[in-house]
Design an enzyme around this catalytic site. Structure first.
Site, mmCIF file in Angstrom:
data_model
loop_
_atom_site.group_PDB
_atom_site.id
_atom_site.type_symbol
_atom_site.label_atom_id
_atom_site.label_comp_id
_atom_site.label_asym_id
_atom_site.label_seq_id
_atom_site.Cartn_x
_atom_site.Cartn_y
_atom_site.Cartn_z
ATOM 1 N N GLY A 14 30.444 43.407 35.563
ATOM 2 C CA GLY A 14 29.678 42.589 35.472
ATOM 3 C C GLY A 14 29.827 42.348 33.960
ATOM 4 O O GLY A 14 30.228 43.837 32.912
ATOM 5 N N ARG A 75 34.750 38.973 39.049
ATOM 6 C CA ARG A 75 35.123 39.846 40.231
ATOM 7 C C ARG A 75 35.997 39.391 41.299
ATOM 8 O O ARG A 75 36.270 37.957 41.562
ATOM 9 C CB ARG A 75 33.318 39.941 41.380
ATOM 10 N N ASP A 106 31.545 50.739 36.742
ATOM 11 C CA ASP A 106 31.606 51.762 38.263
ATOM 12 C C ASP A 106 32.464 51.087 39.510
ATOM 13 O O ASP A 106 33.517 51.511 40.513
ATOM 14 C CB ASP A 106 30.296 52.220 38.685
ATOM 15 N N THR A 129 29.748 48.083 31.140
ATOM 16 C CA THR A 129 28.007 47.974 31.851
ATOM 17 C C THR A 129 27.223 47.907 30.850
ATOM 18 O O THR A 129 26.956 49.334 30.160
ATOM 19 C CB THR A 129 28.427 49.196 33.364
ATOM 20 N N ASP A 133 25.471 53.509 34.565
ATOM 21 C CA ASP A 133 25.278 54.158 35.820
ATOM 22 C C ASP A 133 26.125 55.206 36.016
ATOM 23 O O ASP A 133 26.919 55.696 37.182
ATOM 24 C CB ASP A 133 25.048 53.136 36.726
ATOM 25 N N ARG A 175 20.436 47.444 37.947
ATOM 26 C CA ARG A 175 21.407 47.426 39.481
ATOM 27 C C ARG A 175 20.613 49.341 40.303
ATOM 28 O O ARG A 175 19.747 49.090 40.326
ATOM 29 C CB ARG A 175 23.011 47.810 39.745
HETATM 30 P P1 ADP Z 1 31.276 46.751 37.870
HETATM 31 O O1 ADP Z 1 32.358 47.369 37.623
HETATM 32 O O2 ADP Z 1 30.660 46.191 36.974
HETATM 33 O O3 ADP Z 1 30.788 47.886 38.927
HETATM 34 P P2 ADP Z 1 32.456 45.285 40.212
HETATM 35 O O4 ADP Z 1 31.653 46.878 41.067
HETATM 36 O O5 ADP Z 1 31.660 44.079 40.536
HETATM 37 O O6 ADP Z 1 31.836 45.260 38.581
HETATM 38 O O7 ADP Z 1 33.203 45.657 40.298
HETATM 39 C C1 ADP Z 1 33.775 44.419 39.700
HETATM 40 C C2 ADP Z 1 35.917 44.653 40.677
HETATM 41 O O8 ADP Z 1 36.004 45.617 41.022
HETATM 42 C C3 ADP Z 1 35.499 44.062 42.157
HETATM 43 O O9 ADP Z 1 35.337 42.440 42.421
HETATM 44 C C4 ADP Z 1 36.994 44.574 42.256
HETATM 45 O O10 ADP Z 1 38.104 43.857 42.341
HETATM 46 C C5 ADP Z 1 36.951 45.534 42.168
HETATM 47 N N1 ADP Z 1 36.057 46.635 42.937
HETATM 48 C C6 ADP Z 1 35.214 47.118 42.885
HETATM 49 N N2 ADP Z 1 35.331 48.492 44.441
HETATM 50 C C7 ADP Z 1 36.663 47.988 44.538
HETATM 51 C C8 ADP Z 1 36.970 48.806 45.895
HETATM 52 N N3 ADP Z 1 37.245 49.830 46.585
HETATM 53 N N4 ADP Z 1 38.622 48.797 45.644
HETATM 54 C C9 ADP Z 1 38.725 47.649 45.107
HETATM 55 N N5 ADP Z 1 38.681 46.793 44.351
HETATM 56 C C10 ADP Z 1 37.564 47.047 44.054
#
Ligand code: ADP
Length: 327
Positions: A14, A75, A106, A129, A133, A175
């Site tokens: 995000g 993402r 996260d 973010t 969080d 979130r």
């Molecule tokens: P944010 O970083 O804002 O929390 P996301 O949760 O969408 O956003 O995570 C961003 C990107 O990080 C995901 O699209 C994915 O590519 C990677 N990612 C998140 N969780 C995992 C995971 N468990 N294993 C590998 N890559 C991950």
């Protein structure tokens, strides 16, 4: 490990106001340490696709005040697979990138820790973010700006709610966390705040709204966190509309949505992002890998990545009491 002469920086997940200020700080600090810097566009997806550009001091001119991210964010489902991560590691090697500074939330830092375990690319994370969080930092980049944007909108809604004696349910982002909702609730003088950290009982919610609208005023603003267990503002509104005791209430829903992600970063976010960007490169130079830089009680602190995404940052429950006391 060979000494690293070139690092990559990327923004992921995000987007958040202040990411640009952080990219700028990373690039300029790295250059001052004679590290070359490559910008990886569109986060992990760009890493997999080899979407990598060279950064110099000028490439980050005139961005400290801009919302969004010049490196773009994305993402990437492919990065969630071992194959995708292996492709990313290969691309980094081909581009001569021996280390990474990740700016994201996260999920991004969780992905970074997995990537580090599998491919040992030295990495430091920056908390970017609006949701605030992340464990290990009192504030995340973008949170302050998002909060002020939401608050500005809540103030405007308050005017119209008051003019027409309406009940407004205003949904804010965050979130699974209620930081934005709770603080905007206090700052905006909300009659009630619904956040995921607090069990929300629908009957109690109805009782409190009824009581506020009959005794205090004929209008009310309820701030609802998107992750609230009652399902967000639309679900709460549907439940109220199903209840005949709310028949006389002029009820409106306003979902603030992505306005909270955009706009020029606040002064606080620009300073935070700059401090964290500098600290990330300095941690990297000291060989402190697989950590997230954060701010705790005003000072820079490093937290191992694993401890960041495994833990939930608590809200300040004192603040919840203020809502009741001051409404
Ligand atoms: P944010 O970083 O804002 O929390 P996301 O949760 O969408 O956003 O995570 C961003 C990107 O990080 C995901 O699209 C994915 O590519 C990677 N990612 C998140 N969780 C995992 C995971 N468990 N294993 C590998 N890559 C991950």
């Amino acid at each position: 490990m060979d000494s690293v002469t070139r690092i990559g920086v990327f923004t992921s997940g995000g987007d958040a106001p202040g990411m640009n200020a952080c990219v700028r700080a990373v690039v300029r600090t790295a250059l001052s340490h004679d590290l070359e810097v490559m910008g990886i566009r569109r986060g992990y997806q760009g890493m997999i696709e080899g979407d990598i550009v060279e950064m110099d001091a000028k490439s980050v001119s005139n961005i400290v005040q801009k919302g969004g991210t010049i490196l773009k964010s994305a993402r990437s489902d492919q990065f969630r697979t071992a194959e995708g991560r292996a492709t990313a590691a290969r691309n980094l090697k081909e581009a001569g990138i021996g280390g990474l500074i990740a700016i994201g939330g996260d999920g991004s830092l969780r992905g970074a820790a997995i990537f580090y375990d599998e491919h040992q690319v030295p990495l430091v994370g920056c908390p970017g973010t609006i949701d605030n969080d992340l464990f290990g930092t009192d504030e995340t980049i973008g949170y302050d700006t998002a909060m002020n944007t939401a608050l500005d909108n809540i103030d405007k809604i308050r005017d119209t709610a008051d003019a027409h004696d309406r009940l407004f349910l205003v949904e804010v982002m965050g979130r699974d966390a209620g930081f934005i909702a709770l603080n905007c609730g206090i700052g905006g003088g909300a009659e009630l705040v619904l956040i995921p950290e607090m069990l929300s009982d629908l009957d109690e919610v109805k009782r409190q709204i009824r009581s506020q609208m009959s005794t205090q005023s004929r209008s009310a603003v309820v701030v609802v966190a998107e992750g609230d267990e009652l399902g967000g503002a639309n679900s709460v509104a549907a439940a109220l509309r199903d209840d005949s005791s709310f028949d006389h209430v002029d009820l409106r829903v306003c979902i603030l949505g992505h306005t909270q992600r955009g706009g020029a970063p606040s002064a606080r976010d620009r300073v935070l992002a700059s401090r964290l960007g500098v600290a990330a490169v300095e941690a990297f130079m000291e060989g402190r890998y697989n950590v997230m830089v954060g701010i705790q009680d005003g000072d820079i602190r490093l937290t191992p990545s694993r401890n960041v995404w495994g833990r939930k940052k608590a809200i300040n429950y004192e603040l919840l009491k203020l809502i009741e006391l001051l409404r």
